[in-house]
Design a protein around this motif. Structure first.
Motif, PDB file in Angstrom:
ATOM      1  N   SER A 158       0.833  -1.204   0.000  1.00 55.45           N
ATOM      2  CA  SER A 158       0.000   0.000   0.000  1.00 55.45           C
ATOM      3  C   SER A 158       0.868   1.254   0.000  1.00 55.45           C
ATOM      4  O   SER A 158       0.614   2.223  -0.726  1.00 55.45           O
ATOM      5  CB  SER A 158      -0.904  -0.030   1.237  1.00 55.45           C
ATOM      6  OG  SER A 158      -1.580   1.189   1.383  1.00 55.45           O
ATOM      7  N   SER A 161       2.416   1.821  -3.322  1.00 53.92           N
ATOM      8  CA  SER A 161       1.423   2.380  -4.243  1.00 53.92           C
ATOM      9  C   SER A 161       1.254   3.880  -3.989  1.00 53.92           C
ATOM     10  O   SER A 161       1.180   4.678  -4.919  1.00 53.92           O
ATOM     11  CB  SER A 161       0.104   1.637  -4.038  1.00 53.92           C
ATOM     12  OG  SER A 161      -0.910   2.207  -4.802  1.00 53.92           O
ATOM     13  N   GLU A 164       4.334   5.864  -5.203  1.00 52.93           N
ATOM     14  CA  GLU A 164       4.447   5.960  -6.663  1.00 52.93           C
ATOM     15  C   GLU A 164       3.373   6.866  -7.247  1.00 52.93           C
ATOM     16  O   GLU A 164       3.301   7.013  -8.469  1.00 52.93           O
ATOM     17  CB  GLU A 164       4.357   4.554  -7.278  1.00 52.93           C
ATOM     18  CG  GLU A 164       5.620   3.738  -7.021  1.00 52.93           C
ATOM     19  CD  GLU A 164       5.501   2.298  -7.470  1.00 52.93           C
ATOM     20  OE1 GLU A 164       4.446   1.902  -7.997  1.00 52.93           O
ATOM     21  OE2 GLU A 164       6.484   1.558  -7.288  1.00 52.93           O
ATOM     22  N   GLY A 165       2.556   7.446  -6.359  1.00 55.05           N
ATOM     23  CA  GLY A 165       1.553   8.386  -6.839  1.00 55.05           C
ATOM     24  C   GLY A 165       0.293   7.723  -7.354  1.00 55.05           C
ATOM     25  O   GLY A 165      -0.566   8.378  -7.943  1.00 55.05           O
ATOM     26  N   ASP A 166       0.182   6.408  -7.136  1.00 53.52           N
ATOM     27  CA  ASP A 166      -1.045   5.723  -7.559  1.00 53.52           C
ATOM     28  C   ASP A 166      -2.136   5.960  -6.519  1.00 53.52           C
ATOM     29  O   ASP A 166      -1.928   6.632  -5.519  1.00 53.52           O
ATOM     30  CB  ASP A 166      -0.777   4.209  -7.687  1.00 53.52           C
ATOM     31  CG  ASP A 166       0.203   3.929  -8.811  1.00 53.52           C
ATOM     32  OD1 ASP A 166       0.867   2.881  -8.757  1.00 53.52           O
ATOM     33  OD2 ASP A 166       0.308   4.766  -9.719  1.00 53.52           O
ATOM     34  N   ASN A 167      -3.283   5.351  -6.747  1.00 51.03           N
ATOM     35  CA  ASN A 167      -4.371   5.478  -5.774  1.00 51.03           C
ATOM     36  C   ASN A 167      -3.954   4.889  -4.431  1.00 51.03           C
ATOM     37  O   ASN A 167      -3.177   3.940  -4.368  1.00 51.03           O
ATOM     38  CB  ASN A 167      -5.605   4.714  -6.255  1.00 51.03           C
ATOM     39  CG  ASN A 167      -6.265   5.440  -7.408  1.00 51.03           C
ATOM     40  OD1 ASN A 167      -6.152   6.662  -7.524  1.00 51.03           O
ATOM     41  ND2 ASN A 167      -6.923   4.700  -8.266  1.00 51.03           N
ATOM     42  N   TYR A 168      -4.514   5.438  -3.388  1.00 48.21           N
ATOM     43  CA  TYR A 168      -4.257   4.907  -2.057  1.00 48.21           C
ATOM     44  C   TYR A 168      -4.825   3.496  -1.950  1.00 48.21           C
ATOM     45  O   TYR A 168      -5.898   3.205  -2.470  1.00 48.21           O
ATOM     46  CB  TYR A 168      -4.902   5.795  -0.991  1.00 48.21           C
ATOM     47  CG  TYR A 168      -4.173   7.093  -0.805  1.00 48.21           C
ATOM     48  CD1 TYR A 168      -4.545   8.227  -1.516  1.00 48.21           C
ATOM     49  CD2 TYR A 168      -3.084   7.183   0.056  1.00 48.21           C
ATOM     50  CE1 TYR A 168      -3.856   9.413  -1.359  1.00 48.21           C
ATOM     51  CE2 TYR A 168      -2.398   8.364   0.219  1.00 48.21           C
ATOM     52  CZ  TYR A 168      -2.777   9.476  -0.502  1.00 48.21           C
ATOM     53  OH  TYR A 168      -2.088  10.644  -0.355  1.00 48.21           O
ATOM     54  N   GLU A 243      -6.361  10.003   2.311  1.00 51.32           N
ATOM     55  CA  GLU A 243      -6.204  11.103   1.354  1.00 51.32           C
ATOM     56  C   GLU A 243      -6.152  12.437   2.091  1.00 51.32           C
ATOM     57  O   GLU A 243      -5.312  13.292   1.794  1.00 51.32           O
ATOM     58  CB  GLU A 243      -7.378  11.103   0.364  1.00 51.32           C
ATOM     59  CG  GLU A 243      -7.260  10.040  -0.717  1.00 51.32           C
ATOM     60  CD  GLU A 243      -8.507   9.944  -1.574  1.00 51.32           C
ATOM     61  OE1 GLU A 243      -9.528  10.576  -1.235  1.00 51.32           O
ATOM     62  OE2 GLU A 243      -8.472   9.221  -2.577  1.00 51.32           O
TER      63      GLU A 243
END
Lengths: 248, 131
Positions: A158, A161, A164-168, A243
């Motif tokens: 998690s 992720s 790397e700037g992906d969704n939480y 977020e």
């Protein structure tokens, strides 16, 4: 021989007198006897050939059966040995001196707080697949470390992720079940206490649960209902909290 | 009758031959599977794999490689030292009290062998040390 009719001399094997044509009874009789003998000889020869072939085939079949059976037994024996020695769930690693060495290393890793390393050694060498029957003195701690490792791997993935700037990757229902199993194991060893503090930290500081919610999670039964802010949508609630916190 | 006896032997020979080759085929396939499994789990193969993964994905993935490939042996001691420090960084990152974890990471750097892993851990230390 002399012809009985004209008295002329001719070869005894001729069927007729070459001079008067009188039939040579003696030669005729011999020719018939020879024919009978040839026929009997051929029949006997065929019979002997048949019997001889049968004998050969019998011995060949018997011999092949024994040789093939021997080779098959040796081949299966080699495969069985190789399976025992090198298969994934072999008891080879948990016999004699190897078992004693494994126990010693597990104890050492636990003492050095390399918990996951201890678990990996135990699970790799335990053919009972996660029940740790060969390491009963460590079974409770190893079982907790296993559950803890699942939680840790989820947190790391998690976090990766997120970085790397992906969704939480928030807390999922399956993560909740894993944590319920972890908290509800009943083990009260110092290792379990240490791991519990760490998991509490992840829940509080990463997934943004409150102390009260963490206590509710600990008290909920494995697979039982757990809600956040009155909602069963754990994923949605933790995602919005993460977020809000990490994007500050 | 005699032909029947011989044909019986011929049939048996064929049956034995077929069974023999079937058994040999089974043994060969089983042996190949076991050999492949053994090779995949051999120490040298796993060491090469972790080195390759470190080169491809960076030192951050060392813990994943250790965990998913069951790399607990002594030959991976150096990787475990890094992984322990990395986990200390992860715990410290999401902890209110960071001092023990900073100390743990610093302890690794004091004895680090250098190279890419030391640079990565230095970066983690700087991140943890930020106010």
């Amino acid at each position: 021989m002399k012809c009985t009719n004209c008295g002329a001399d001719f070869a005894s094997d001729q069927l007729k007198c070459p001079y008067c044509g009188r039939v040579n009874e003696h030669a005729l009789k011999l020719a018939k006897e020879l024919q009978t003998y040839d026929k009997a000889y051929e029949e006997k020869r065929d019979e002997l050939l048949e019997t001889g072939t049968g004998q050969v085939l019998k011995h060949l079949t018997f011999g092949m059966g024994i040789v093939f059976a021997l080779i098959i037994v040796i081949a299966f024996g080699c495969v069985a040995f190789y399976q025992y020695r090198y298969s994934e769930h072999s008891t080879y690693e948990v016999t004699g001196a190897r078992l004693a060495k494994n126990r010693e290393m597990i104890g050492q890793y636990l003492e050095e707080k390399q918990y996951i390393r201890a678990y990996l050694l135990a699970s790799s060498t335990d053919p009972t697949n996660e029940h740790f029957q060969y390491y009963p003195e460590y079974a409770a701690d190893l079982s907790d470390i296993y559950t803890y490792s699942l939680i840790l791997v989820d947190v790391l993935q998690s976090m990766e992720s997120m970085d790397e700037g992906d969704n939480y990757a928030p807390l999922r229902d399956t993560d909740v079940i894993t944590m319920q199993i972890f908290y509800g194991s009943g083990n009260e060893s110092p290792i379990k206490e240490e791991l519990t503090q760490e998991v509490d930290g992840y829940l509080k500081n990463y997934y943004r649960l409150t102390d009260g919610e963490i206590e509710d999670l600990k008290e909920s039964a494995s697979g039982g209902q757990f809600t956040l802010e009155g909602s069963a949508d754990i994923e949605g609630v933790t995602k919005s909290r993460m977020e809000a916190y990490f994007e500050k | 009758m005699k032909s029947k006896a011989n044909s019986k032997y011929y049939s048996l020979i064929v049956v034995f031959t077929v069974i023999f080759f079937l058994c040999m085929a089974f043994c060969f396939m089983r042996f190949r599977t076991l050999s492949h499994q053994h090779k995949m789990r051999s120490l040298s193969y796993r060491k090469e794999t972790i080195e390759l993964e470190e080169r491809m994905y960076g030192s951050e993935h060392i813990f994943s490689s250790l965990y998913f490939d069951d790399n607990y042996e002594e030959v991976f001691d150096g990787y475990w030292e890094f992984a322990d420090a990395y986990l200390a960084y992860v715990r410290g990152r999401f902890s209110e009290e960071k001092a023990p974890y900073i100390e743990r990471v610093q302890g690794y750097l004091d004895t680090a062998p250098g190279g890419e892993r030391e640079k990565v851990m230095q970066k983690y230390l700087e991140e943890l040390s930020k106010p």
